[in-house]
Design a protein around this motif. Structure first.
Motif, mmCIF file in Angstrom:
data_model
loop_
_atom_site.group_PDB
_atom_site.id
_atom_site.type_symbol
_atom_site.label_atom_id
_atom_site.label_comp_id
_atom_site.label_asym_id
_atom_site.label_seq_id
_atom_site.Cartn_x
_atom_site.Cartn_y
_atom_site.Cartn_z
ATOM 1 N N ARG A 1 20.443 67.451 69.735
ATOM 2 C CA ARG A 1 19.712 67.327 70.993
ATOM 3 C C ARG A 1 20.675 66.941 72.114
ATOM 4 O O ARG A 1 21.540 66.089 71.927
ATOM 5 C CB ARG A 1 18.611 66.281 70.872
ATOM 6 C CG ARG A 1 17.454 66.714 69.971
ATOM 7 C CD ARG A 1 16.385 65.642 69.912
ATOM 8 N NE ARG A 1 15.225 66.087 69.148
ATOM 9 C CZ ARG A 1 14.139 65.351 68.933
ATOM 10 N NH1 ARG A 1 14.076 64.108 69.432
ATOM 11 N NH2 ARG A 1 13.128 65.823 68.240
ATOM 12 N N GLY B 1 22.162 62.653 71.496
ATOM 13 C CA GLY B 1 21.493 61.535 70.855
ATOM 14 C C GLY B 1 20.228 61.999 70.173
ATOM 15 O O GLY B 1 19.880 63.190 70.194
ATOM 16 N N GLN B 2 19.505 61.065 69.594
ATOM 17 C CA GLN B 2 18.314 61.418 68.826
ATOM 18 C C GLN B 2 17.022 61.096 69.574
ATOM 19 O O GLN B 2 16.029 61.808 69.416
ATOM 20 C CB GLN B 2 18.339 60.698 67.478
ATOM 21 C CG GLN B 2 19.490 61.115 66.578
ATOM 22 C CD GLN B 2 19.496 60.400 65.239
ATOM 23 O OE1 GLN B 2 18.805 59.413 65.058
ATOM 24 N NE2 GLN B 2 20.291 60.903 64.298
ATOM 25 N N ASP B 3 17.016 60.044 70.380
ATOM 26 C CA ASP B 3 15.813 59.629 71.092
ATOM 27 C C ASP B 3 15.793 60.292 72.466
ATOM 28 O O ASP B 3 16.669 60.048 73.303
ATOM 29 C CB ASP B 3 15.781 58.107 71.239
ATOM 30 C CG ASP B 3 14.423 57.610 71.693
ATOM 31 O OD1 ASP B 3 13.755 58.326 72.457
ATOM 32 O OD2 ASP B 3 14.039 56.495 71.304
ATOM 33 N N LEU B 4 14.789 61.137 72.719
ATOM 34 C CA LEU B 4 14.717 61.860 73.986
ATOM 35 C C LEU B 4 14.494 60.924 75.168
ATOM 36 O O LEU B 4 14.990 61.179 76.267
ATOM 37 C CB LEU B 4 13.592 62.896 73.923
ATOM 38 C CG LEU B 4 13.816 64.076 72.970
ATOM 39 C CD1 LEU B 4 12.588 64.968 72.943
ATOM 40 C CD2 LEU B 4 15.040 64.869 73.399
ATOM 41 N N VAL B 5 13.757 59.855 74.969
ATOM 42 C CA VAL B 5 13.517 58.898 76.055
ATOM 43 C C VAL B 5 14.819 58.240 76.473
ATOM 44 O O VAL B 5 15.128 58.116 77.673
ATOM 45 C CB VAL B 5 12.477 57.845 75.616
ATOM 46 C CG1 VAL B 5 12.287 56.801 76.711
ATOM 47 C CG2 VAL B 5 11.149 58.511 75.279
ATOM 48 N N VAL B 6 15.618 57.836 75.496
ATOM 49 C CA VAL B 6 16.919 57.223 75.803
ATOM 50 C C VAL B 6 17.837 58.241 76.473
ATOM 51 O O VAL B 6 18.574 57.904 77.419
ATOM 52 C CB VAL B 6 17.560 56.662 74.520
ATOM 53 C CG1 VAL B 6 18.933 56.086 74.817
ATOM 54 C CG2 VAL B 6 16.661 55.597 73.901
ATOM 55 N N TYR C 1 25.127 57.510 70.432
ATOM 56 C CA TYR C 1 25.011 58.350 71.614
ATOM 57 C C TYR C 1 26.410 58.727 72.106
ATOM 58 O O TYR C 1 27.267 57.877 72.298
ATOM 59 C CB TYR C 1 24.212 57.638 72.699
ATOM 60 C CG TYR C 1 22.745 57.525 72.337
ATOM 61 C CD1 TYR C 1 21.848 58.517 72.683
ATOM 62 C CD2 TYR C 1 22.282 56.431 71.605
ATOM 63 C CE1 TYR C 1 20.507 58.433 72.331
ATOM 64 C CE2 TYR C 1 20.940 56.336 71.241
ATOM 65 C CZ TYR C 1 20.065 57.346 71.611
ATOM 66 O OH TYR C 1 18.743 57.266 71.239
ATOM 67 N N ASP D 1 19.769 48.127 73.411
ATOM 68 C CA ASP D 1 19.210 48.289 72.063
ATOM 69 C C ASP D 1 19.707 49.531 71.330
ATOM 70 O O ASP D 1 19.146 49.920 70.292
ATOM 71 C CB ASP D 1 17.662 48.343 72.116
ATOM 72 C CG ASP D 1 17.072 47.101 72.749
ATOM 73 O OD1 ASP D 1 17.646 46.009 72.563
ATOM 74 O OD2 ASP D 1 16.045 47.230 73.446
ATOM 75 N N ASN D 2 20.759 50.181 71.855
ATOM 76 C CA ASN D 2 21.253 51.396 71.194
ATOM 77 C C ASN D 2 22.778 51.454 71.141
ATOM 78 O O ASN D 2 23.350 52.543 71.070
ATOM 79 C CB ASN D 2 20.718 52.640 71.915
ATOM 80 C CG ASN D 2 19.246 52.873 71.660
ATOM 81 O OD1 ASN D 2 18.848 53.378 70.617
ATOM 82 N ND2 ASN D 2 18.421 52.462 72.619
#
Length: 558
Positions: A323, A188-193, A376, A354-355
């Protein structure tokens, strides 16, 4: 002898019954590996009775194994050492452990397995490694597999005593090393997610049957203190930045104040003055630490610096330029097939707040390339991916082998039907392959598939012996039915001797865990193929020759 080989093909009812029983046995045999999907407790439960599990290679009893310790990133080395000593106390009470060596604050000697897993050459206060050496496997009744399984339960209280710690018992893999038996690669792109997904999927791993040694590639949050020198205040106070830095270095790292010349040593030994860890100055108490300027005036360090507390940045892993974070786990006894399918069933299309939805993949014959632009993704790696690749390549080799045999026989007999009859012995041999694995309590592995490829050449040879002699008998004036009976009776002894040579020759490999599957495929496949070849092949040959008017005409005068 002729009465034994008197074929059941004279009566249609007998032919039908024999063919029905053969087809039934073949279907029942192939249902055994599929039966592992149908389990009393669901696909993630224990293997059903009569099922045969599928895997890459079975585990092998070794004379050594590793224990790795991973504590939270901010754990002092003294705590890591205390945990390793408690584990050592448990190891000392084990009967077959010869000795062990402990590395605290670093990993042990690098081997191919640790290099592949990326655990070699690590240096940190929160890690330790224990190499356990066992007595020779020929001198003990317990395998290293059973010892590791027993130790996992004994070390579980120690792991619970240190929250956040992970103890892994790593055995040398029988085949190519992988990151873990079951590996979920989350892209995925968002590390927090990604971190939140990894934590959620880790709990799914923990709720999976037979899963142990669960870990993620996302480290725990570690706070760091950054001390920033106020250069303006320091200049006004007549103190350089180097003085402040040196003072702080004395407090944190210590300083070499002298050297000792020990008798017998070629080099001098440095004497380092350090503050014990339990007495280290808290950054918030720097007002009690002073530094002197050129005038001899003492100024508190807290007046010259600014203190900031922040999170240490987490490492970012990439694979195929995307990532990725990893969630991994090992299995005690079962193969990775059922565990991966169970997890895939639970995780596929899982909603991400939200994803969108989580997409799972990479359980096909060919690899799936990650693409974070589509959302994701969770791609299955580890031993499952390696098993699919091995079975794909070996399956292609088997198909190529069968095609080559078929083309060669067509060229030899100048017929399409006779090669098909000769190759009918191959599925007859497969009837014994899966029941043989079930009787021996072994999984169907990559070595087993290699045994199937070898089996194909052996059983076809038995068919050719009967076919060639039958055609020769017909050329000598025999009727098709008598020619088939004579061929079966005459070729009985060489076929039997060939089968005995294969069975006895490969039986020695049953003691080797890696080649056990190959031996089982050859032994049980040869036994069933030998028995059924002497019944099915003559019947099919007779039916084919009886339909051939030219052959039937040549035998009418006899």
């Amino acid at each position: 002898m002729l009465l034994f080989f008197y074929p059941p093909f004279r009566k249609k009812s007998r032919r039908t019954l024999l063919l029905f029983l053969t087809v039934f046995l073949l279907i029942a045999s192939f249902l055994q590996p599929l039966w592992q999907v149908i389990r009393p407790d669901g696909i993630g439960g224990p293997l059903s009775a009569g099922g045969v599990s599928i895997g890459l290679l079975p585990k092998n009893s070794k004379n050594t194994f590793n224990i790795t310790i991973d504590m939270p990133e901010n754990t002092p080395v003294e705590i890591t050492d205390a945990m390793s000593r408690e584990i050592g106390a448990v190891l000392q009470n084990e009967q077959f452990i010869l000795n062990y060596q402990v590395w605290v604050g670093q990993t042990g000697i690098a081997d191919f397995n640790s290099l592949f897993k990326g655990t070699a050459y690590r240096v940190a206060e929160n890690i330790a490694e224990i190499r356990v050496n066992l007595t020779s496997k020929h001198e003990r009744s317990t395998t290293s597999i059973e010892m590791v399984k027993s130790l996992r339960n004994k070390l579980l209280p120690i792991q619970k005593k240190y929250p956040g710690s992970v103890i892994k018992l790593i055995e040398d893999p029988p085949g190519p090393p992988v990151l873990a038996t079951v590996v979920a690669e989350i892209y995925g792109q968002d590390l927090v997610v990604l971190r939140e997904l990894a934590d959620n999927i880790k709990s799914d791993f923990q709720n999976t049957y037979d899963m142990v040694d669960i870990d993620t590639s996302t480290p725990s949050d570690v706070h760091e203190v950054v001390i920033i020198v106020d250069k303006e205040k320091a200049a006004i106070s007549g103190i350089s930045t180097g003085q402040i830095q040196q003072t702080l270095a004395y407090l944190i790292k210590g300083s070499v104040v002298a050297a000792s010349h020990i008798p017998g040593e070629k080099r001098q030994v440095p004497i380092r003055l350090v503050v014990p860890r339990q007495y280290l100055v808290d950054p918030s108490l720097l007002h009690s630490v002073y530094v002197s300027n050129s005038s001899g005036q003492k100024i508190a360090v807290s007046e010259l610096v600014q203190i900031e507390k922040r999170l240490v940045e987490h490492p970012i892993y990439h694979k195929d330029s995307e990532r990725v974070v990893y969630v991994s786990g090992e299995l005690r006894d079962s193969a990775q097939f059922s565990a991966t399918l169970d997890l895939n069933q639970r995780l596929n299309q899982r909603e991400i707040p939200d994803n969108g939805l989580l997409q799972t993949a990479n359980l096909n014959i060919f690899d799936t390339v990650p693409d974070a632009t589509r959302g994701y993704q969770l791609l299955w790696g580890g031993e499952m991916r390696l098993t699919l690749d091995v079975f794909r390549d070996l399956g292609a080799a088997l198909c190529l082998t069968l095609i080559s045999i078929f083309l060669l026989l067509i060229a030899y007999y100048k017929s399409f039907r006779l090669p098909l009859i000769a190759m009918a012995a191959i599925p007859l041999g497969l009837i014994g392959v899966f029941p043989g694995h079930w009787l021996m309590g072994e999984m169907f592995s990559g070595a087993s598939l290699i045994g199937v490829i070898a089996l194909a050449g052996v059983v076809v040879r038995n068919s050719l012996l009967i076919i060639d002699l039958t055609l020769q008998n017909i050329e000598n004036g025999m009727s098709p039915d008598k020619a088939v009976i004579e061929a079966g009776a005459t070729r009985f002894r060489p076929i039997l001797l060939t089968a005995l040579a294969i069975v006895l020759g490969t039986a020695i490999m049953l003691s080797d865990p890696v080649f056990t599957g190959l031996a089982i495929s050859l032994i049980f496949g040869t036994i069933t193929a030998t028995v059924l070849t002497l019944l099915i092949i003559p019947m099919l040959l007779y039916l084919t020759l009886a339909d051939d008017k030219s052959v039937a005409a040549s035998g009418e005068v006899h």
